[in-house]
Design an enzyme around this catalytic site. Structure first.
Site, PDB file in Angstrom:
ATOM      1  CB  SER A  18      39.869  -2.319  14.620  1.00  0.00           C
ATOM      2  OG  SER A  18      40.371  -1.240  13.843  1.00  0.00           O
TER       3      SER A  18
ATOM      4  CG  HIS B  80      36.874  -4.934  16.350  1.00  0.00           C
ATOM      5  ND1 HIS B  80      37.401  -6.140  15.940  1.00  0.00           N
ATOM      6  CD2 HIS B  80      37.036  -4.077  15.305  1.00  0.00           C
ATOM      7  CE1 HIS B  80      37.861  -6.029  14.704  1.00  0.00           C
ATOM      8  NE2 HIS B  80      37.646  -4.780  14.297  1.00  0.00           N
TER       9      HIS B  80
ATOM     10  CE  LYS C  58      35.209  -6.899  12.439  1.00  0.00           C
ATOM     11  NZ  LYS C  58      34.904  -6.147  11.208  1.00  0.00           N
TER      12      LYS C  58
END
Length: 435
Positions: A203, A231, A263
């Site tokens: 990240s 992610h 996300k």
């Protein structure tokens, strides 16, 4: 007999500890004072007046936004909104209880089945918080007889979970599987179980774990492997299924797939995917599941709709990939230090100096670009950076203008030698003595 202390035997009054004396408080105040002395505004907690996306609105101004996790643009998609409204009309805004007690709703099961299918594994469990997911899963599965070996850049939530578990902890150098193997040689057979924890996409740095090598080591040394996909889901692989699809690795060779719903799925919460036995243990033993309210049904429904959007429109993943690579290529051409990034969803621009990173973030906002700095203590001093989150919805024009303006403004700060070394630290120290 009354055992209560009398006036003669009672201990003398002691002062109550002050929160102002905590080192964490003094660190924050020192950063604030440095900003005040240099007349640099606080870049954090900026108020956004619209939903997250490739553009946002701050203080009445429309600006390009590179501080959003909305990787595939699901947050503003009408199909996602419609599913959320339908769930609110049917279930209200809260599960209103632990799922174990009275909070179970069909949307929870549907989301878990969708996540398990995305990873090609037997089952999944969703939690009300992404941070809580790592904390409670590690705290449940491990104990003092176990060892966790983690990448040195692993997320804070994993570190908190390891601490809660009481397990021994060692780290290996970032993405250095040779160093990991050295540790495995030393420690295999000395603990009840060993867990290795990595991130799919890191990240802070934007590079990818070497999953094929990790799976090979798992087969040889017999440890559990956990991959944080926060992610990577929706980003890696042709279909956006994550790190296993990116490398063509059998997903069942990873014991614990962990990720967040904030996300790609534009919701909130976290998940674990893996074997049916793993799901059974977590639903029956994990305090963060049993004693926490269930994920709001509307958020679960929104996450399901986002996964459906991922499956129906894979070009969103392809656009994100093109945008990420374009940003990385242009940044390197402009002489910006992008560190280890591979040009996926996260591209840092290393600035070095924390105060310079804050000033650059504010200068970019004035120029119509929202991006946030990562400064000490989140990263070591000297490793401060701006962290750009790339989405499928950014335009090439936005990316080109952003890279050009970042290089221009950073160049000016470097030429002016602006940073921590340019301020009077003795003045900050004098001000700190008055706190």
């Amino acid at each position: 007999m009354d055992a209560r202390p009398t006036a003669a035997t009672a201990p003398a009054e002691r002062p109550v500890p002050r929160f102002e004396d905590l080192p964490e408080y003094r660190q924050i105040r020192m950063q604030e004072l440095a900003g005040e002395l240099t007349q640099i505004g606080n870049p954090f907690y900026r108020m956004h007046d619209v939903g997250a996306g490739a553009q946002t609105e701050i203080d009445g101004r429309r600006v390009a936004n590179f501080a959003s996790y909305d990787y595939l643009g699901a947050n503003q998609h009408p199909a996602v909104h419609a599913r959320v409204r339908e769930a609110i009309d049917r279930y209200g805004i809260s599960a209103s209880a632990s799922r174990l007690v009275a909070g179970e709703r069909p949307a929870h099961r549907e989301l878990e089945e969708s996540l398990a299918a995305c990873y090609g594994v037997e089952a999944a469990v969703v939690f009300v918080s992404g941070y809580l997911t790592n904390v409670t899963v590690l705290g449940t599965l491990l104990g003092p007889e176990d060892l966790v070996i983690h990448d040195e850049f692993i997320h804070n939530s994993a570190l908190a979970g390891i601490k809660l578990s009481g397990a021994a902890r060692r780290f290996f150098r970032h993405n250095d599987t040779a160093h990991l193997e050295e540790l495995l040689v030393d420690f295999t057979g000395k603990f009840r179980r060993i867990l290795v924890v990595v991130e799919g996409i890191y990240s802070m740095d934007g590079d990818v774990a070497d999953l094929p090598r990790l799976v090979d080591l798992r087969a040889r040394y017999g440890f559990w492997l956990m991959v944080d996909e926060a992610h990577a889901l929706g980003v890696l692989g042709a279909g956006g299924h994550g790190t296993h699809e990116h490398f063509g690795v059998d997903p069942t060779k990873v014991d614990i797939w962990m990720g967040t719903l904030s996300k790609t799925t534009s919701s909130c919460g976290g998940y674990v995917a893996g074997s049916a036995a793993l799901a059974t243990v977590l639903k029956g033993s994990a305090g963060g599941f049993i004693y926490s309210v269930g994920l709001p049904p509307a958020l679960a429904a929104g996450a399901v709709a986002s996964l459906e959007l991922l499956a129906a429109e894979p070009d969103r993943v392809a656009r994100l990939r093109r945008n990420g690579h374009l940003f990385l290529d242009l940044a390197r051409e402009a002489g910006l230090d992008t560190g280890l990034s591979e040009g996926h969803s996260v591209v840092p621009v290393l600035v070095g100096d924390s105060l310079r990173a804050v000033r650059l973030s504010n200068d970019l906002l004035a120029a119509g670009i929202n991006v946030l700095p990562i400064i000490h203590p989140a990263v070591p001093e000297g490793q401060a950076r701006l962290r750009f989150f790339i989405t499928s919805e950014h335009t090439q024009e936005q990316i080109r203008e952003t890279v050009e303006k970042t290089a221009e403004l950073l160049g000016a700060l470097v030429r002016d030698n602006f940073g921590l070394n340019s301020i009077d630290r003795s003045q900050i120290a004098r001000l700190m003595t008055g706190l």
